[in-house]
Scaffold this motif. Structure first.
Motif, PDB file in Angstrom:
ATOM      1  N   LEU A 118       5.950  -5.586   1.468  1.00  0.00           N
ATOM      2  CA  LEU A 118       6.817  -4.888   2.411  1.00  0.00           C
ATOM      3  C   LEU A 118       7.180  -5.756   3.607  1.00  0.00           C
ATOM      4  O   LEU A 118       8.129  -5.452   4.336  1.00  0.00           O
TER       5      LEU A 118
ATOM      6  N   SER B 237      14.265   0.640   1.235  1.00  0.00           N
ATOM      7  CA  SER B 237      13.916   2.055   1.177  1.00  0.00           C
ATOM      8  C   SER B 237      14.896   2.895   0.384  1.00  0.00           C
ATOM      9  O   SER B 237      14.647   4.083   0.162  1.00  0.00           O
TER      10      SER B 237
ATOM     11  N   ASN C 229       1.435  -3.756  -0.027  1.00  0.00           N
ATOM     12  CA  ASN C 229       1.626  -3.692   1.418  1.00  0.00           C
ATOM     13  C   ASN C 229       2.181  -4.998   1.972  1.00  0.00           C
ATOM     14  O   ASN C 229       3.045  -4.999   2.859  1.00  0.00           O
TER      15      ASN C 229
ATOM     16  N   ARG D  50       5.010   7.641   3.339  1.00  0.00           N
ATOM     17  CA  ARG D  50       4.864   6.663   4.424  1.00  0.00           C
ATOM     18  C   ARG D  50       5.019   7.321   5.789  1.00  0.00           C
ATOM     19  O   ARG D  50       4.420   6.883   6.774  1.00  0.00           O
TER      20      ARG D  50
ATOM     21  N   VAL E 229       2.791   3.148   6.685  1.00  0.00           N
ATOM     22  CA  VAL E 229       3.345   2.240   5.678  1.00  0.00           C
ATOM     23  C   VAL E 229       2.261   1.608   4.824  1.00  0.00           C
ATOM     24  O   VAL E 229       2.434   1.391   3.620  1.00  0.00           O
ATOM     25  N   THR E 230       1.112   1.306   5.401  1.00  0.00           N
ATOM     26  CA  THR E 230       0.080   0.555   4.681  1.00  0.00           C
ATOM     27  C   THR E 230      -1.206   1.351   4.482  1.00  0.00           C
ATOM     28  O   THR E 230      -2.284   0.777   4.399  1.00  0.00           O
TER      29      THR E 230
END
Length: 335
Positions: free
Chosen positions: A222, A85, A219, A272, A277-278
């Motif tokens: 991650l 990040s 995604n 996010r 996040v996805t």
């Protein structure tokens, strides 16, 4: 688009419309809403005020929107690529490489346009791509990226390219070239014009189209490199695509606007945080939020130091440095 994302997308579009109107009003001469509407609907290039609005203010606004979208997307791609990040175009050296390529053009060339092609974005793209590839190579061991090593390599290469850019500026034989480089290095939209806007516009448009097909892979990345490979993602190929796209986005923006920092660090985090996040709409919302943020920073810069305004890079740093310190202090963010 999920029900959760739709209100945020709409809010970002409404905010963008408000900021655009305010941007058209704020400047060296006063305008009102009626004049703005009359100019946009019945443009008369023979009227100096309308000419200034369409040829100076409007390109600056469009440039701010495109630059914010491009830097935000670039940061999102890099954070997904290295699964860290803290990654952004500046920490990984991409922006500094683009800066060096652009400075080479400004310092060594007298004619920046050849055969109708504006050269700084191409030079910045080459510098961004080469620098990013070098940082990735230094930050890898046995084909795997080491996040801490990658970030430290980015800091080192950024310092090197910044020193080379400073050396070129110092050795510049033309006072006009030196002034151009120094002002450009502060980050601003003064060079905005309809003739150069196709470069960042094309980069952002192509990136958004390609990322529609890469959303799932982003995604999965991650989750980590090993899990991504297990789930069928071609990690090496995907990372190559992300490197080229991030370099193209950053190069086009830096060549025209100079180094405008922290957009690629902050906006993906906010995206996010708001959408998850996805989220399927993350990339679109990230681009819109980045555009809104940078346009808002440009408006603030003009309000603080009218009429020309402060360099927008100073304003983004005022927001970005505290945010970066906040990330470093979070326990779950590790190099």
């Amino acid at each position: 688009m999920s029900r959760h994302a739709a209100p945020w997308i709409l809010a970002s579009l409404v905010l963008m419309a408000v900021l655009v109107v305010l941007g058209l009003r704020i400047g060296s001469f006063a305008t009102d809403y009626a004049f703005i509407g009359r100019t946009l609907l019945h443009y008369n290039p023979q009227e100096p005020t309308q000419l200034a609005l369409v040829e100076l203010r409007l390109p600056r606004i469009v440039m701010a929107l495109l630059a914010g979208a491009g830097l935000a997307l670039s940061g999102y791609l890099m954070q997904a690529m290295v699964n860290n990040s803290l990654a952004d175009p500046y920490l990984l050296g991409t922006a500094s490489g683009a800066s060096l390529g652009a400075i080479l053009c400004f310092s060594l060339l007298t004619n920046l346009t050849v055969a109708g092609i504006y050269l700084p974005p191409l030079a910045a793209l080459a510098g961004a791509l080469l620098t990013t590839l070098l940082v990735v190579a230094l930050g890898s061991q046995r084909g795997q990226l080491i996040p801490g090593q990658l970030l430290l390599s980015g800091v080192a290469i950024s310092s090197l390219t910044a020193a080379l850019g400073g050396l070129l500026s110092f050795l510049s034989s033309s006072e006009g070239q030196l002034r151009t480089v120094v002002f450009w290095a502060m980050g601003s939209f003064e060079r905005a014009g309809w003739d150069v806007l196709p470069y960042p516009a094309g980069a952002v448009a192509v990136a958004l189209v390609l990322l529609v097909f890469l959303q799932k892979d982003l995604n999965v990345l991650l989750l980590g490199e090993e899990r991504a490979q297990t789930l069928g993602v071609h990690v090496a190929r995907t990372r190559w695509i992300l490197v080229v796209m991030a370099a193209a986005l950053t190069g086009c923006v830096v060549a025209l606007c100079g180094p405008v920092g922290f957009v690629g660090l902050m906006v993906p985090h906010l995206t996010r945080w708001l959408l998850g996040v996805t989220g399927r709409a993350n990339l679109l919302f990230c681009a819109l939020l980045g555009a809104d943020f940078l346009l808002g920073c440009d408006l603030l810069a003009r309000l603080l130091y009218p009429p020309a305004g402060l360099p927008v890079g100073l304003i983004t740093a005022l927001f970005g440095v505290p945010f970066f310190v906040y990330l470093l202090r979070k326990k779950r963010v590790a190099l």
